[in-house]
Structures are given as C-alpha cells and as structure tokens.
Design a protein around this motif. Structure first.
Motif, PDB file in Angstrom:
ATOM      1  N   ALA A 250      42.669  35.352  64.482  1.00 51.78           N
ATOM      2  CA  ALA A 250      43.282  36.628  64.112  1.00 51.78           C
ATOM      3  C   ALA A 250      43.682  36.626  62.638  1.00 51.78           C
ATOM      4  CB  ALA A 250      44.493  36.902  64.995  1.00 51.78           C
ATOM      5  N   ALA A 251      44.159  35.477  62.131  1.00 49.94           N
ATOM      6  CA  ALA A 251      44.527  35.393  60.721  1.00 49.94           C
ATOM      7  C   ALA A 251      43.298  35.592  59.828  1.00 49.94           C
ATOM      8  CB  ALA A 251      45.197  34.047  60.435  1.00 49.94           C
ATOM      9  N   LYS A 252      42.166  34.999  60.239  1.00 47.43           N
ATOM     10  CA  LYS A 252      40.925  35.185  59.472  1.00 47.43           C
ATOM     11  C   LYS A 252      40.469  36.643  59.535  1.00 47.43           C
ATOM     12  CE  LYS A 252      38.732  32.660  57.630  1.00 47.43           C
ATOM     13  NZ  LYS A 252      38.752  32.274  56.193  1.00 47.43           N
ATOM     14  N   ASN A 253      40.624  37.263  60.702  1.00 49.59           N
ATOM     15  CA  ASN A 253      40.260  38.679  60.815  1.00 49.59           C
ATOM     16  C   ASN A 253      41.066  39.519  59.837  1.00 49.59           C
ATOM     17  OD1 ASN A 253      38.287  38.428  62.763  1.00 49.59           O
ATOM     18  ND2 ASN A 253      39.606  38.972  64.481  1.00 49.59           N
ATOM     19  N   LEU A 254      42.368  39.232  59.750  1.00 47.47           N
ATOM     20  CA  LEU A 254      43.198  40.016  58.832  1.00 47.47           C
ATOM     21  C   LEU A 254      42.735  39.835  57.394  1.00 47.47           C
ATOM     22  CD1 LEU A 254      45.594  41.938  58.569  1.00 47.47           C
ATOM     23  CD2 LEU A 254      47.033  39.924  58.152  1.00 47.47           C
ATOM     24  N   GLU A 255      42.295  38.647  57.038  1.00 41.13           N
ATOM     25  CA  GLU A 255      41.764  38.427  55.693  1.00 41.13           C
ATOM     26  C   GLU A 255      40.576  39.350  55.436  1.00 41.13           C
ATOM     27  OE1 GLU A 255      40.765  34.385  54.837  1.00 41.13           O
ATOM     28  OE2 GLU A 255      42.709  33.606  55.519  1.00 41.13           O
ATOM     29  N   HIS A 256      39.710  39.472  56.428  1.00 38.27           N
ATOM     30  CA  HIS A 256      38.543  40.345  56.264  1.00 38.27           C
ATOM     31  C   HIS A 256      38.971  41.806  56.170  1.00 38.27           C
ATOM     32  CE1 HIS A 256      35.860  37.019  56.681  1.00 38.27           C
ATOM     33  NE2 HIS A 256      36.128  36.806  57.955  1.00 38.27           N
ATOM     34  N   PHE A 257      39.891  42.223  57.037  1.00 39.92           N
ATOM     35  CA  PHE A 257      40.341  43.619  56.996  1.00 39.92           C
ATOM     36  C   PHE A 257      40.998  43.930  55.646  1.00 39.92           C
ATOM     37  CE2 PHE A 257      40.683  43.334  61.826  1.00 39.92           C
ATOM     38  CZ  PHE A 257      39.537  44.074  62.033  1.00 39.92           C
ATOM     39  N   THR A 258      41.767  42.981  55.128  1.00 38.95           N
ATOM     40  CA  THR A 258      42.408  43.181  53.831  1.00 38.95           C
ATOM     41  C   THR A 258      41.365  43.329  52.729  1.00 38.95           C
ATOM     42  OG1 THR A 258      44.323  41.896  54.567  1.00 38.95           O
ATOM     43  CG2 THR A 258      44.065  42.209  52.201  1.00 38.95           C
ATOM     44  N   LYS A 259      40.311  42.539  52.830  1.00 39.05           N
ATOM     45  CA  LYS A 259      39.203  42.670  51.872  1.00 39.05           C
ATOM     46  C   LYS A 259      38.542  44.037  52.012  1.00 39.05           C
ATOM     47  CE  LYS A 259      34.808  40.508  50.583  1.00 39.05           C
ATOM     48  NZ  LYS A 259      33.847  39.411  50.899  1.00 39.05           N
ATOM     49  N   PHE A 260      38.361  44.489  53.241  1.00 41.68           N
ATOM     50  CA  PHE A 260      37.740  45.803  53.462  1.00 41.68           C
ATOM     51  C   PHE A 260      38.633  46.934  52.953  1.00 41.68           C
ATOM     52  CE2 PHE A 260      35.617  43.908  57.504  1.00 41.68           C
ATOM     53  CZ  PHE A 260      34.726  43.204  56.706  1.00 41.68           C
ATOM     54  N   ALA A 261      39.955  46.687  52.881  1.00 41.51           N
ATOM     55  CA  ALA A 261      40.887  47.707  52.382  1.00 41.51           C
ATOM     56  C   ALA A 261      40.865  47.786  50.855  1.00 41.51           C
ATOM     57  CB  ALA A 261      42.305  47.400  52.858  1.00 41.51           C
ATOM     58  N   ASN A 262      40.239  46.785  50.231  1.00 35.39           N
ATOM     59  CA  ASN A 262      40.088  46.791  48.773  1.00 35.39           C
ATOM     60  C   ASN A 262      38.626  46.513  48.436  1.00 35.39           C
ATOM     61  OD1 ASN A 262      43.099  46.751  47.787  1.00 35.39           O
ATOM     62  ND2 ASN A 262      42.972  45.265  49.459  1.00 35.39           N
ATOM     63  N   PRO A 263      37.736  47.405  48.858  1.00 37.47           N
ATOM     64  CA  PRO A 263      36.298  47.118  48.737  1.00 37.47           C
ATOM     65  C   PRO A 263      35.808  47.166  47.301  1.00 37.47           C
ATOM     66  CG  PRO A 263      36.634  49.384  49.449  1.00 37.47           C
ATOM     67  CD  PRO A 263      37.995  48.733  49.438  1.00 37.47           C
ATOM     68  N   VAL A 264      34.805  46.348  47.034  1.00 33.36           N
ATOM     69  CA  VAL A 264      34.097  46.464  45.762  1.00 33.36           C
ATOM     70  C   VAL A 264      33.381  47.810  45.770  1.00 33.36           C
ATOM     71  CG1 VAL A 264      32.274  45.483  44.325  1.00 33.36           C
ATOM     72  CG2 VAL A 264      33.802  43.972  45.630  1.00 33.36           C
ATOM     73  N   GLU A 265      33.478  48.521  44.687  1.00 35.99           N
ATOM     74  CA  GLU A 265      32.897  49.859  44.645  1.00 35.99           C
ATOM     75  C   GLU A 265      31.374  49.788  44.658  1.00 35.99           C
ATOM     76  OE1 GLU A 265      34.299  52.774  45.022  1.00 35.99           O
ATOM     77  OE2 GLU A 265      36.203  51.735  45.330  1.00 35.99           O
ATOM     78  N   THR A 266      30.801  50.071  45.795  1.00 36.77           N
ATOM     79  CA  THR A 266      29.350  50.142  45.925  1.00 36.77           C
ATOM     80  C   THR A 266      28.999  51.417  46.659  1.00 36.77           C
ATOM     81  OG1 THR A 266      29.411  48.918  48.017  1.00 36.77           O
ATOM     82  CG2 THR A 266      29.080  47.635  46.001  1.00 36.77           C
ATOM     83  N   ILE A 267      27.825  51.897  46.402  1.00 34.76           N
ATOM     84  CA  ILE A 267      27.353  53.094  47.103  1.00 34.76           C
ATOM     85  C   ILE A 267      26.406  52.645  48.201  1.00 34.76           C
ATOM     86  CG2 ILE A 267      26.112  55.270  46.909  1.00 34.76           C
ATOM     87  CD1 ILE A 267      26.962  55.382  43.986  1.00 34.76           C
TER      88      ILE A 267
END
Length: 454
Positions: A250-267
């Motif tokens: 679950a801790a690793k999942n939160l790391e991924h979700f946090t990354k998804f909340a600050n996405p690299v700007e790509t189209i």
C-alpha cells in the motif's frame, strides 16, 4: 509407505475444477506417501481455469505455471475429465459414491454486482464478462461491448480492474502478438475510448492493486496516468496504517498515486484518471449508460478497519461504458452447504462443514474455500492445508472404484474430453496462431473444440 498402501488398496480422489487450486491439490496428493488415484472434473474441455481464461494476454509470464500443471496431468495416476459439469453431468453425491473423497476447487466465478438504479442499462458490464470476452472464454464469446464512447468507468481498484484498464488503454498493436482473442482485437482496434476513470470507494491507501500492476498503468505508451493531489491527502489513520511494515504494498501504491498527481506534462492519446472515496448510487441514461452518479465518502473507523461512509456530497461522471470489478463469489452446488453472504463453502481448514459438523469425505480449496483473495501462487499453500486434512481423514478400507465406476456414468451422459484430447486442441490453437504471429489463437466455442476430436 503406509500399511494400507502396502495392502494394495488405492485412495480414489475426485477434484472438481482444474484451475490452480485444483492442480496444486493434485500435486500435494501425488507427492504424499499414499497410493492415490486422481480424477479431475472440469466443466470446459480446456484445463487451467483462470490461468488460461483470466490472466491478461499481455502478461504471458503469469501463465508459466501451466507448465507445472501440464506435468501433473501427465502423471499416470491422474485422469482429466473435461467438458463435464458437476451438478449437470455428474452430481457431487455420485462422486462421493465412486470416490473416497471429493475436493471442490471450482473457484468464485460469479460477480458481485451493483443493485442501484440503472444497473440494467446497456453499456454496464462486469469485468468478468470483459476479461472472458478478450480471453476467448466460451461463456463470453458472444458478448458485445460498445467502445464507441470517449469515456469509460471501471469500478474497483484491484488487479482485475488494472488488467481491464490496461487492455482498454494500450495501443492495439501491442496486443497483436499476444494470445488475445481475434474477435476482441478487432473491436479494440476500433475503440474510441480516450479517458478511463478507475474508481474506488475508499482512499488511495486502500487500493488493492499490487504495486507492480499499478506502476505498469503509468508506463503505457501514449497514455498519461493522473490522480488529484487533494485525493492523495491521507487522514491520520491511513498515514499510521502505511507505517506498518506489513503494509509495504500500500505504501508503494501511494508513491505511484503521488507521482500520478504530479505528472510529467505529456500529451497522451489516452488518459487514466484514478478517483477515490466515491461510491456509485445510480447509473444514468434512458436505454444506454450515459453517466454515473456518485456519493462522496469519508473514511471512518479504527486502523485497518476503516469504512467508507457516505457524505451529502455528490458527483457525476459522464461515460458510455461501465465495467464493474467489485468482487467475486462462489456458486452453490447441489447437496453442498453454502454461505450465501460470503459466497463460499463453509469449512474448517478445508473440511466442509454443515453447521458445526464436518461432512465426511467432502473438502474445498481455493477461492471457494477462502474467498477471492491472493495471487496464483497463494493457492498452493491453501491446497496443501486442505490435502493434509483430507489425507488425515481418508481411509482406503471402504471399497471405491474411482474412474472405473465414474466412466460408465459419463459415457451415458456427455462427450467428455481426456487430457490427451486437450493436447490435440492445444496443438491446433498453437498452429492457428502461427500465421498471425501469436502464441495461439484460441477456440472460443465448445462445439469447435469437439469437432477436432471426432
């Protein structure tokens, strides 16, 4: 070797179901010091259960366990009876007459479904239907899925939801060399879906994805994964839960979700949006799904027992396709006790019970025993536990004939399929896939399989 084995008596065991739990039970039985004969009963002509029809086509490594099952099936003390449905072609009571013990390993293949207004609208499906459809399962071959809308909503945040999301999101060319069913590939090639919402009723700390599966959703070519920063803000209880070392995933999942909340700007051509603390209250539309109305939840309760409680806040997501991945349950079998609330056969460590009493000679393993939890490998320890208790109870003193008594019954009732005949189907599927650059092209209709064996 036990004294009973030395006497020449054989222990005849019927296993109902040919998925991982059934094969791991067979493995444990064959490795014991008892002289065991196993007859495996399978509703389809094809073995391997969800490893064949549930594992996503773009995850071929997860199907490598089939090599283990194949080796078990080739044991001289093992027989496979495919295209035989327990309860239709043979009853559990009859198997109890022909065998010393019956071990139920037929899984939890019925969906838990929504009972909200609009649930009957076209465009609302279970994830099981969709997975079976793209994997060529005969039960779901003729299902139709309308992918002409731009937005899809997946309800649930477990690995099945991740598989469904990935198949919808991936460029179709990445699926062409997999064993995905051709009819599904053709429909996916015309898909107009551009945005996929993956919705959970609790928070990001409670999503049931394995971290590897979640990470993969953020790595799909031409697809961007998003989460709202405000949704990733945890309450105190969730923060404390994540400090527990046992809650590493679950801790690793939160790391991924946090990354998804600050996405690299790509189209990206497609977008995955993770949403949390939302429960569906109605599907909207006249004839076909046009959207879902949600109630916003707040988390309440003690550590590791937090529940989603509805607030007075609501939200609507417009969409044309809904796929429910909200859990599974077993299906009752005639003459076998069943817990209709949990969707399992009541048992104590694999011994089937009716109230407080164990039923002699009747056992259960896998999802039908414990509910739909764990991964493929989880079934090995689960099956070993059941088999240990079965062997502790079993006695060869009562005369049973196993397959010798079973065969005359089946010959009168059904065109059963042997393991050798399955190998012919298997070889034909592999040959069909060669021209398409695929590992196999599955037969999706039972009559097509049986015609090969005439």
């Amino acid at each position: 070797m036990s004294d009973k084995d030395a006497s020449g008596q054989k222990l005849h065991i019927a296993i109902v179901g040919s998925g991982p739990s059934g094969f791991y039970a067979a493995e444990a039985l064959l490795r014991s010091d008892r002289d065991v004969r196993i007859d495996m009963i399978e509703r389809l002509p094809t073995p391997y259960g969800l490893v064949r029809s549930g594992v996503a086509p773009d995850h071929p490594k997860l199907k490598q366990s089939i090599a283990v099952y194949d080796g078990i099936a080739r044991n001289e003390n093992f027989r496979f009876f495919g295209n035989v449905a327990a309860g239709r072609d043979i009853s559990i009571a009859e198997l109890q007459q022909t065998h010393h013990a019956v071990l139920l390993a037929c899984g939890a293949h019925e969906d838990r479904t929504l009972t909200i207004p609009g649930a009957g609208l076209r465009g609302n499906h279970s994830a099981t239907e969709f997975v079976g459809w793209y994997n060529g399962h005969p039960d779901f071959r003729d299902r139709t899925f309308d992918l002409s809308h731009e937005t899809a909503v997946i309800l649930g945040q477990g690995n099945v939801a991740a598989d469904v999301c990935r198949i919808l999101a991936k460029p179709v060319d990445e699926l062409r060399t997999s064993d995905i069913a051709e009819h599904a590939l053709n429909v996916l090639a015309e898909s107009k879906i551009r945005e996929i919402h993956v919705v959970g009723r609790r928070g990001p700390a409670h999503a049931k994805f394995t971290a590897k599966e979640l990470r993969e959703l953020g790595e799909i070519v031409d697809v961007s994964a998003h989460a709202r920063p405000e949704d990733c803000a945890l309450n105190e209880e969730s923060r404390l839960e994540l400090k527990d070392k046992a809650n590493f995933n679950a801790a690793k999942n939160l790391e991924h979700f946090t990354k998804f909340a600050n996405p690299v700007e790509t189209i990206g051509q497609r977008k995955i949006q993770f949403r949390f603390c939302l429960s569906p209250v109605a599907l909207l539309g006249e004839d076909h799904v046009e959207g879902i109305s949600f109630v916003r939840n707040r988390l309440e309760g003690p550590l590791f027992s937090q529940k989603a409680s509805a607030t007075d806040q609501t939200e609507t997501i417009s969409c044309g396709l809904v796929l429910q991945s909200i859990g599974y349950r077993g299906v009752p079998l005639d003459g076998v006790p069943f817990d209709s609330v949990r969707g399992v056969v009541p048992n104590v460590a694999g011994r089937v019970v009716d109230g407080k009493n164990s039923l002699r000679g009747l056992y259960v393993t896998g999802w039908l025993k414990r509910g739909p939890t764990g991964i493929i490998g989880t079934n090995r320890a689960d099956s070993i536990e059941t088999v240990e208790n079965l062997l502790a109870d079993a006695s060869e003193e009562e005369a049973k004939s196993g397959a010798d008594a079973l065969l005359p019954l089946l010959e009168e009732r059904v065109r059963w399929v042997s393991f050798a005949e399955w190998l012919k189907i298997d070889a034909a599927e592999i040959e069909r896939g060669k021209d398409k650059g695929k590992p196999r092209e599955k037969f999706t209709k039972i009559d097509e399989m049986l015609k090969l064996l005439v």
